[in-house]
Write a protein that holds these residues in place. Structure first.
Motif, PDB file in Angstrom:
ATOM      1  N   HIS A 305       0.813  -1.220   0.000  1.00 57.52           N
ATOM      2  CA  HIS A 305       0.000   0.000   0.000  1.00 57.52           C
ATOM      3  C   HIS A 305       0.841   1.263   0.000  1.00 57.52           C
ATOM      4  CE1 HIS A 305       0.587   1.180   4.265  1.00 57.52           C
ATOM      5  NE2 HIS A 305       0.693  -0.122   4.485  1.00 57.52           N
ATOM      6  N   ARG A 306       2.031   1.223   0.621  1.00 56.98           N
ATOM      7  CA  ARG A 306       2.873   2.439   0.627  1.00 56.98           C
ATOM      8  C   ARG A 306       3.309   2.816  -0.786  1.00 56.98           C
ATOM      9  NH1 ARG A 306       7.176   0.245   4.813  1.00 56.98           N
ATOM     10  NH2 ARG A 306       6.625  -1.619   3.592  1.00 56.98           N
ATOM     11  N   PHE A 307       3.589   1.813  -1.610  1.00 59.78           N
ATOM     12  CA  PHE A 307       3.969   2.088  -2.994  1.00 59.78           C
ATOM     13  C   PHE A 307       2.799   2.698  -3.759  1.00 59.78           C
ATOM     14  CE2 PHE A 307       3.854   0.528  -7.416  1.00 59.78           C
ATOM     15  CZ  PHE A 307       4.967   1.197  -7.916  1.00 59.78           C
ATOM     16  N   TRP A 308       1.612   2.098  -3.621  1.00 61.11           N
ATOM     17  CA  TRP A 308       0.450   2.602  -4.346  1.00 61.11           C
ATOM     18  C   TRP A 308       0.057   3.992  -3.860  1.00 61.11           C
ATOM     19  CZ3 TRP A 308       0.250   0.078  -8.478  1.00 61.11           C
ATOM     20  CH2 TRP A 308       0.467  -1.298  -8.507  1.00 61.11           C
ATOM     21  N   GLU A 309       0.196   4.260  -2.581  1.00 59.64           N
ATOM     22  CA  GLU A 309      -0.101   5.592  -2.057  1.00 59.64           C
ATOM     23  C   GLU A 309       0.889   6.614  -2.602  1.00 59.64           C
ATOM     24  OE1 GLU A 309      -0.068   5.005   2.133  1.00 59.64           O
ATOM     25  OE2 GLU A 309      -1.909   3.802   2.136  1.00 59.64           O
ATOM     26  N   THR A 316      -1.578  12.705  -8.457  1.00 64.84           N
ATOM     27  CA  THR A 316      -2.515  13.760  -8.069  1.00 64.84           C
ATOM     28  C   THR A 316      -1.823  15.014  -7.554  1.00 64.84           C
ATOM     29  OG1 THR A 316      -2.718  12.858  -5.822  1.00 64.84           O
ATOM     30  CG2 THR A 316      -4.269  12.062  -7.498  1.00 64.84           C
ATOM     31  N   ARG A 317      -0.498  14.909  -7.338  1.00 66.35           N
ATOM     32  CA  ARG A 317       0.283  16.032  -6.799  1.00 66.35           C
ATOM     33  C   ARG A 317      -0.305  16.528  -5.485  1.00 66.35           C
ATOM     34  NH1 ARG A 317       1.716  19.693 -12.199  1.00 66.35           N
ATOM     35  NH2 ARG A 317       2.750  18.006 -13.376  1.00 66.35           N
ATOM     36  N   SER A 318      -0.657  15.580  -4.658  1.00 65.21           N
ATOM     37  CA  SER A 318      -1.246  15.905  -3.369  1.00 65.21           C
ATOM     38  C   SER A 318      -0.399  15.320  -2.249  1.00 65.21           C
ATOM     39  CB  SER A 318      -2.675  15.341  -3.291  1.00 65.21           C
ATOM     40  OG  SER A 318      -3.210  15.521  -2.012  1.00 65.21           O
ATOM     41  N   ARG A 319      -0.284  16.055  -1.165  1.00 62.83           N
ATOM     42  CA  ARG A 319       0.492  15.575  -0.012  1.00 62.83           C
ATOM     43  C   ARG A 319      -0.323  14.634   0.850  1.00 62.83           C
ATOM     44  NH1 ARG A 319       3.150  20.416   3.208  1.00 62.83           N
ATOM     45  NH2 ARG A 319       3.916  18.576   4.355  1.00 62.83           N
ATOM     46  N   ASP A 320      -1.642  14.793   0.837  1.00 62.69           N
ATOM     47  CA  ASP A 320      -2.518  13.978   1.666  1.00 62.69           C
ATOM     48  C   ASP A 320      -3.493  13.191   0.788  1.00 62.69           C
ATOM     49  OD1 ASP A 320      -1.471  14.996   4.147  1.00 62.69           O
ATOM     50  OD2 ASP A 320      -2.610  16.838   3.766  1.00 62.69           O
ATOM     51  N   LEU A 321      -3.788  11.980   1.223  1.00 60.30           N
ATOM     52  CA  LEU A 321      -4.721  11.127   0.501  1.00 60.30           C
ATOM     53  C   LEU A 321      -6.082  11.142   1.181  1.00 60.30           C
ATOM     54  CD1 LEU A 321      -2.478   8.004  -0.180  1.00 60.30           C
ATOM     55  CD2 LEU A 321      -3.081   9.811  -1.791  1.00 60.30           C
ATOM     56  N   HIS A 322      -7.122  10.935   0.391  1.00 59.05           N
ATOM     57  CA  HIS A 322      -8.459  10.819   0.960  1.00 59.05           C
ATOM     58  C   HIS A 322      -8.500   9.603   1.868  1.00 59.05           C
ATOM     59  CE1 HIS A 322     -12.844  10.265   1.153  1.00 59.05           C
ATOM     60  NE2 HIS A 322     -12.932  11.548   0.803  1.00 59.05           N
ATOM     61  N   PHE A 323      -9.202   9.712   2.977  1.00 59.77           N
ATOM     62  CA  PHE A 323      -9.209   8.624   3.955  1.00 59.77           C
ATOM     63  C   PHE A 323      -9.734   7.321   3.379  1.00 59.77           C
ATOM     64  CE2 PHE A 323     -13.469  10.399   4.424  1.00 59.77           C
ATOM     65  CZ  PHE A 323     -14.264   9.285   4.604  1.00 59.77           C
ATOM     66  N   MET A 324     -10.623   7.378   2.393  1.00 58.90           N
ATOM     67  CA  MET A 324     -11.136   6.144   1.803  1.00 58.90           C
ATOM     68  C   MET A 324     -10.044   5.392   1.036  1.00 58.90           C
ATOM     69  SD  MET A 324     -14.982   7.135   0.482  1.00 58.90           S
ATOM     70  CE  MET A 324     -15.298   5.439  -0.013  1.00 58.90           C
ATOM     71  N   THR A 325      -9.083   6.128   0.494  1.00 57.58           N
ATOM     72  CA  THR A 325      -7.974   5.509  -0.222  1.00 57.58           C
ATOM     73  C   THR A 325      -7.083   4.724   0.722  1.00 57.58           C
ATOM     74  OG1 THR A 325      -7.986   7.312  -1.841  1.00 57.58           O
ATOM     75  CG2 THR A 325      -6.006   5.960  -1.745  1.00 57.58           C
ATOM     76  N   THR A 326      -6.825   5.268   1.893  1.00 64.70           N
ATOM     77  CA  THR A 326      -5.959   4.581   2.855  1.00 64.70           C
ATOM     78  C   THR A 326      -6.713   3.496   3.621  1.00 64.70           C
ATOM     79  OG1 THR A 326      -6.412   6.342   4.473  1.00 64.70           O
ATOM     80  CG2 THR A 326      -4.452   6.575   3.121  1.00 64.70           C
ATOM     81  N   ASP A 327      -7.975   3.723   3.911  1.00 66.58           N
ATOM     82  CA  ASP A 327      -8.751   2.744   4.685  1.00 66.58           C
ATOM     83  C   ASP A 327      -8.884   1.408   3.974  1.00 66.58           C
ATOM     84  OD1 ASP A 327      -9.106   4.447   6.771  1.00 66.58           O
ATOM     85  OD2 ASP A 327     -11.206   4.930   6.334  1.00 66.58           O
ATOM     86  N   VAL A 328      -8.967   1.433   2.651  1.00 64.79           N
ATOM     87  CA  VAL A 328      -9.285   0.216   1.895  1.00 64.79           C
ATOM     88  C   VAL A 328      -8.177  -0.830   2.001  1.00 64.79           C
ATOM     89  CG1 VAL A 328      -8.267   0.846  -0.340  1.00 64.79           C
ATOM     90  CG2 VAL A 328     -10.370  -0.537  -0.258  1.00 64.79           C
ATOM     91  N   THR A 329      -6.977  -0.438   2.449  1.00 60.67           N
ATOM     92  CA  THR A 329      -5.878  -1.404   2.577  1.00 60.67           C
ATOM     93  C   THR A 329      -5.522  -1.690   4.032  1.00 60.67           C
ATOM     94  OG1 THR A 329      -4.188   0.358   2.468  1.00 60.67           O
ATOM     95  CG2 THR A 329      -4.880  -0.650   0.399  1.00 60.67           C
ATOM     96  N   ARG A 330      -6.211  -1.094   4.995  1.00 58.17           N
ATOM     97  CA  ARG A 330      -5.845  -1.245   6.407  1.00 58.17           C
ATOM     98  C   ARG A 330      -6.544  -2.454   7.036  1.00 58.17           C
ATOM     99  NH1 ARG A 330      -2.818   2.186   4.576  1.00 58.17           N
ATOM    100  NH2 ARG A 330      -1.966   3.943   5.754  1.00 58.17           N
ATOM    101  N   HIS A 331      -6.203  -3.620   6.535  1.00 59.19           N
ATOM    102  CA  HIS A 331      -6.751  -4.869   7.064  1.00 59.19           C
ATOM    103  C   HIS A 331      -5.832  -5.984   6.622  1.00 59.19           C
ATOM    104  CE1 HIS A 331      -8.081  -6.200   3.070  1.00 59.19           C
ATOM    105  NE2 HIS A 331      -8.313  -4.926   2.852  1.00 59.19           N
ATOM    106  N   THR A 332      -6.035  -7.172   7.144  1.00 63.38           N
ATOM    107  CA  THR A 332      -5.366  -8.356   6.619  1.00 63.38           C
ATOM    108  C   THR A 332      -6.390  -9.160   5.839  1.00 63.38           C
ATOM    109  OG1 THR A 332      -5.873  -9.741   8.543  1.00 63.38           O
ATOM    110  CG2 THR A 332      -3.854  -8.419   8.638  1.00 63.38           C
ATOM    111  N   HIS A 333      -5.918 -10.058   5.006  1.00 63.23           N
ATOM    112  CA  HIS A 333      -6.871 -10.881   4.271  1.00 63.23           C
ATOM    113  C   HIS A 333      -7.685 -11.726   5.236  1.00 63.23           C
ATOM    114  CE1 HIS A 333      -8.057 -14.678   2.182  1.00 63.23           C
ATOM    115  NE2 HIS A 333      -8.631 -13.778   1.413  1.00 63.23           N
ATOM    116  N   HIS A 334      -7.044 -12.235   6.275  1.00 63.20           N
ATOM    117  CA  HIS A 334      -7.752 -13.078   7.245  1.00 63.20           C
ATOM    118  C   HIS A 334      -8.893 -12.304   7.909  1.00 63.20           C
ATOM    119  CE1 HIS A 334      -8.175 -16.307  10.243  1.00 63.20           C
ATOM    120  NE2 HIS A 334      -8.361 -15.328  11.115  1.00 63.20           N
ATOM    121  N   SER A 335      -8.622 -11.077   8.328  1.00 61.95           N
ATOM    122  CA  SER A 335      -9.661 -10.294   9.024  1.00 61.95           C
ATOM    123  C   SER A 335     -10.795  -9.915   8.079  1.00 61.95           C
ATOM    124  CB  SER A 335      -9.055  -9.043   9.661  1.00 61.95           C
ATOM    125  OG  SER A 335      -8.592  -8.123   8.682  1.00 61.95           O
ATOM    126  N   ALA A 336     -10.468  -9.524   6.862  1.00 60.06           N
ATOM    127  CA  ALA A 336     -11.499  -9.106   5.910  1.00 60.06           C
ATOM    128  C   ALA A 336     -12.339 -10.299   5.450  1.00 60.06           C
ATOM    129  CB  ALA A 336     -10.860  -8.420   4.708  1.00 60.06           C
TER     130      ALA A 336
END
Length: 421
Positions: A305-309, A316-336
């Motif tokens: 996710h760090r690479f994709w971010e 996008t030339r943006s310093r900050d990402l929308h929270f939905m962009t970061t939230d979608v990767t904040r899990h493990t496959h097992h938990s999801a």
């Protein structure tokens, strides 16, 4: 007659394409099952258990596990998996004996960055707490109803940021003075713990909210606000604390009545129908039906996710990402994977029972859904209203699954405040 025949052509093409594509995915998922067994065996000492083979000796926990975990039809798996499982070397079939709850940091296929491992230093859910601005003594002097609590529960692949960036920013002055807000990161998501040996059942999620919010903050009464998958958890929590819950707001609830047949199968079939179109439905089916292909997707997206971010920021030339962009990767496959099946699909069996408890307790329930929701069918909310006519229902004509909150945050917050009052 010819016009009707022509109108059926697109549907027939989609059906044919779906049949071919999902048959291919059936084969690929079986191949990846074998590959992951080998990789886990070499990198972790033993293969991890998966849901490709039926449990021969169900544990007491089995009653809480969704039938969709092992009951997903896969013609290729049914023909081949039993033979393969018997012929695999012992180190690929024995169960891995690793550290227990909250002690194992991460798997080789999960991200090991500092952000993704921050949960290892805590045993409770990550919370965002917005305290009311008045002193406790002042609230107590004015009576118990003058200071109120609200618990917010997010949906699948989301976090407490959903509420922080919408409701928290649009509260009226009266609410800031009189309400204490708790937004949780659910178990397995955001910055909350993601234990590998947890089955992520409804009980697991409810007990973590109790031990992280209701107990420590001594909540004797509270309102509940939930979105999508979080609605199932909210109803389970509310039914367990029916004497304490003051109101329940459900946004896009995935409700499937058990009185109409197999609610688990209906939930899986409606939310994750095996169709290649529309794309959002195909993605849902891909992640819900294919355990090992879903793990591949998590390995490719979440682990990196760090690479994709970085790529997104660069484009996008943006310093900050929308929270939905970061939230979608904040899990493990097992938990999801387990939360999807054991909460959304498996939890459908219990919803009618929860509603009966809440109806007997006289709980106030408000349902809000977007008229253009492509994730949860609008019929779910209509069926919920039919189940309990006392429910207050609002269909927002031009809103979709997330836009029902994000696209109208101020209006949504005002509606919440009116309902709480």
């Amino acid at each position: 007659m010819s016009g009707k025949w022509v109108s059926r052509i697109p549907e027939s093409l989609i059906a044919a394409a779906s049949l071919a594509v999902f048959f291919l995915l059936d084969i690929l998922d079986l191949v990846m099952c074998f590959i992951f067994r080998i990789a886990d065996g070499f990198l972790e000492g033993a293969a991890s258990s998966c849901c490709c083979v039926q449990q021969r000796h169900p544990s007491p926990l089995h009653a809480e596990l969704s039938e969709s975990l092992h009951g997903r039809r896969n013609v290729v798996r049914e023909m081949v998996m039993g033979f393969l499982f018997l012929k695999l070397p012992p180190f690929l079939t024995r169960k891995r004996k690793g550290p227990t709850f909250l002690t194992r940091k991460n798997r080789w296929s999960d991200c090991g960055c500092q952000s993704c491992l921050s949960w290892t230093t805590r045993s409770a859910l990550h919370l965002l707490v917005k305290q009311q601005q008045r002193e406790k003594e002042e609230i107590r002097a004015e009576g118990e109803n003058s200071g109120q609590n609200v618990i917010f529960i997010h949906g699948f692949l989301s976090s407490s940021s959903l509420w922080k960036e919408t409701v928290f920013l649009n509260l009226s002055e009266h609410s800031r003075q009189n309400y204490r807000l708790f937004a949780v990161d659910l178990l397995g998501f955001g910055s909350s713990p993601k234990p590998e040996d947890c089955p992520y059942t409804l009980t697991n999620h409810v007990e973590m909210i109790e031990s992280s919010v209701i107990g420590p903050f001594e909540l004797s009464s509270f309102h509940l606000v939930a979105h999508s998958m979080g609605c199932v958890i909210a109803l389970a929590l509310a039914a367990k604390h029916s004497a304490s819950v003051k109101s329940i707001t459900l946004v896009a609830p995935p409700y499937f009545s058990a009185s109409r047949g197999d609610a688990t199968a209906e939930a899986l079939g409606q939310i994750a129908a095996r169709r290649v179109w529309p794309p959002l439905l195909f993605f849902s089916a891909f992640m819900a039906w294919y355990e090992h292909l879903g793990r591949c997707a998590c390995f490719f997206l979440c682990r990196n996710h760090r690479f994709w971010e970085w790529i997104i920021k660069l484009v996008t030339r943006s310093r900050d990402l929308h929270f939905m962009t970061t939230d979608v990767t904040r899990h493990t496959h097992h938990s999801a994977w387990h939360t999807m099946h054991n909460v959304v699909c498996g939890g459908a069996r219990f919803l009618d029972g929860y509603l009966e408890v809440l109806r007997a307790a006289g709980a106030k329930i408000c349902v809000v859904q977007g008229g253009k929701d492509e994730v949860v069918p609008v019929q779910c909310s209509l069926n919920l209203k039919m189940k309990d006519p006392e429910i207050e229902l609002h269909i927002i004509p031009k809103a979709d699954h997330s836009g029902v909150i994000l696209g109208r945050a101020e209006e949504f917050t005002r509606d919440l405040e009116r309902f709480w009052a």
